[in-house]
Write an enzyme that holds these catalytic residues in place. Structure first.
Site, mmCIF file in Angstrom:
data_model
loop_
_atom_site.group_PDB
_atom_site.id
_atom_site.type_symbol
_atom_site.label_atom_id
_atom_site.label_comp_id
_atom_site.label_asym_id
_atom_site.label_seq_id
_atom_site.Cartn_x
_atom_site.Cartn_y
_atom_site.Cartn_z
ATOM 1 C CG ASP A 78 -3.566 3.752 -3.002
ATOM 2 O OD1 ASP A 78 -4.489 3.075 -3.488
ATOM 3 O OD2 ASP A 78 -3.626 4.283 -1.889
ATOM 4 C CD GLU A 79 -5.608 -0.908 -1.561
ATOM 5 O OE1 GLU A 79 -5.520 -1.911 -0.834
ATOM 6 O OE2 GLU A 79 -6.368 0.030 -1.324
ATOM 7 C CG ASP B 252 -1.892 1.037 1.343
ATOM 8 O OD1 ASP B 252 -3.077 0.712 1.405
ATOM 9 O OD2 ASP B 252 -1.509 2.219 1.350
#
Length: 393
Positions: free
Chosen positions: A106-107, A11
DNA sequence: TCTGGGGTCCTAGGACCC
DNA sequence: TCTGGGGTCCTAGGACCC
């Protein structure tokens, strides 16, 4: 309980704000938020300096400003975030592993089972990833390490920023996961949290050990078993490598002021429809269920859907129906938000399809053939994605 | 001075068909 | 006098995620 795999959840910390800082070092060590600039905007992403003032994502901007006088507000640069996200995934695929399930900008999850050796422990691999992403992109990451997706996700949330959390044993589960408030659990939102607490389930450990299955079913619906299994450390460990097309496309906007002026609404709906037509054509999709929705001044959302006999996707066809629906259902209403969308999407006989038709020397495909072709396309599609993800220099 | 936007999935109820 | 039942599709609303 299978514990054969090693799954990472990776993350990027405070993604939008971190990208802004990486892109403009003068913002470092200052309180910033990425947000819209109107009086009705909310915070998309605060950096860690801003968080010290109590500023959180989704907080109205006026409130954030009242908490921090020197707050710097930066407008969204979505193309920049997409660019960084692509670099992030490519970097991992190239330097670590391409066994990646993409979740959002973002992950991602990564299955590192086959990378682990005596010397190269999961912790060593995680540290390598953190250093790599920091050095190449200037972004901090938190990584959760476990034998399934749920626990690795919980692990990456546990220590931020730049944390690494491993959850493997029963005692890890009991010391790291069980004491956490029930609202911290993935997929337990505000509403479920409230009901669970009212019924004496205050921590994830409480959920793991409850016998009140009827209560769980009434709160979580047909998937209730997954929740109690997850709380006990049991869960999915297969990554999903196929990158599907969207199942719906929509555009909406909160207006500067509440209005019942149809000419103003119309201007917006035209813009939104144009945007939707562009996105559909980008994916080569058409759809047959059109939605128009508004939020009234009391924040209540009202939705109207219409399912057509035929699939459509071009601007003119959609616009006529959106406007007609708006006039029919919402014409005299004061609204603060207006939106339109399309769902029930299918591929619009793409070129790749006709290429395959030709190959089969069969221009009029039967239903069964069509299914084969769809499979073939899906297969081809996911292979291409992997190829793209693993090259990139 | 006043609470975003883009998605996915689930549920309950109703229409319609056989 | 009597008002089934399963399957499918659609609608509206809501929970949840980032």
């Amino acid at each position: 309980m299978s514990k054969n795999k090693i799954i990472f959840h990776i993350d990027i910390n405070a993604f939008f704000a971190s990208v802004e800082q990486a892109n403009n070092p003068s913002l470092k060590n200052k309180p910033i938020v990425v947000a819209g600039k109107t009086k009705r905007s909310v915070v998309s992403c605060p950096n860690y300096v801003a968080r010290k003032f109590g500023i959180k994502a989704a907080m109205p901007i006026f409130q954030a400003k009242s908490l921090c006088k020197n707050l710097i507000i930066v407008s969204h640069k979505f193309h920049l975030y997409e660019e960084y996200s692509e670099k992030f995934i490519n970097l991992l695929s190239e330097k670590v592993s391409n066994r990646i399930e993409y979740i959002s900008l973002d992950e991602c999850y990564m299955d590192v089972t086959n990378l682990v050796t005596e010397k190269r422990t999961p912790l060593v691999i995680a540290q390598k990833i953190q250093n790599l992403v920091k050095k190449e992109l200037g972004l901090g990451t938190s990584i959760g390490i476990s034998y399934n997706k749920f626990l690795s996700k919980m692990g990456s949330d546990y220590k931020k920023p730049m944390g690494i959390t491993q959850i493997f044993t029963k005692s890890d589960l009991e010391s790291i996961i069980w004491p956490q408030p029930i609202g911290n659990m993935y997929f337990v939102g505000k509403s479920s949290e409230k009901y669970l607490i009212e019924n004496g389930i205050k921590t994830i450990g409480d959920l793991a050990n409850t016998k009140d299955y009827e209560l769980l079913e009434s709160i979580f619906g047909k998937n209730w078993k997954h929740f109690i299994e997850n709380a006990n450390g049991v869960g999915e460990d297969e990554l999903n490598y196929s990158y599907g097309e969207p199942k719906s496309v929509s555009v909406s906007k909160t207006l500067l002021n509440d209005t019942d002026d149809f000419s103003e609404i119309k201007v917006n709906i035209k813009e939104f429809t144009k945007e939707i037509a562009e996105r559909l054509s980008h994916y080569d999709l058409v759809g047959k269920t059109l939605s128009v929705y508004v939020k009234d001044p009391e924040f209540k959302l009202h939705t109207k859907n219409k399912t057509l006999k035929n699939y459509i996707g071009n601007y003119d066809q959609m616009l006529v129906i959106f406007l007609e629906m708006y006039e029919r259902y919402f014409i005299d209403m004061k609204v603060r938000l207006v939106g339109v969308g399309i769902s029930n999407l299918i591929s619009k006989e793409p070129e790749i399809c006709s290429e395959l038709f030709d190959k089969k020397q069969n221009k009029r495909a039967h239903k069964k053939d069509l299914n084969d072709i769809v499979d073939e396309i899906n297969h081809k599609f996911s292979r291409n994605i992997l190829k793209v993800a693993s090259k990139s220099k």
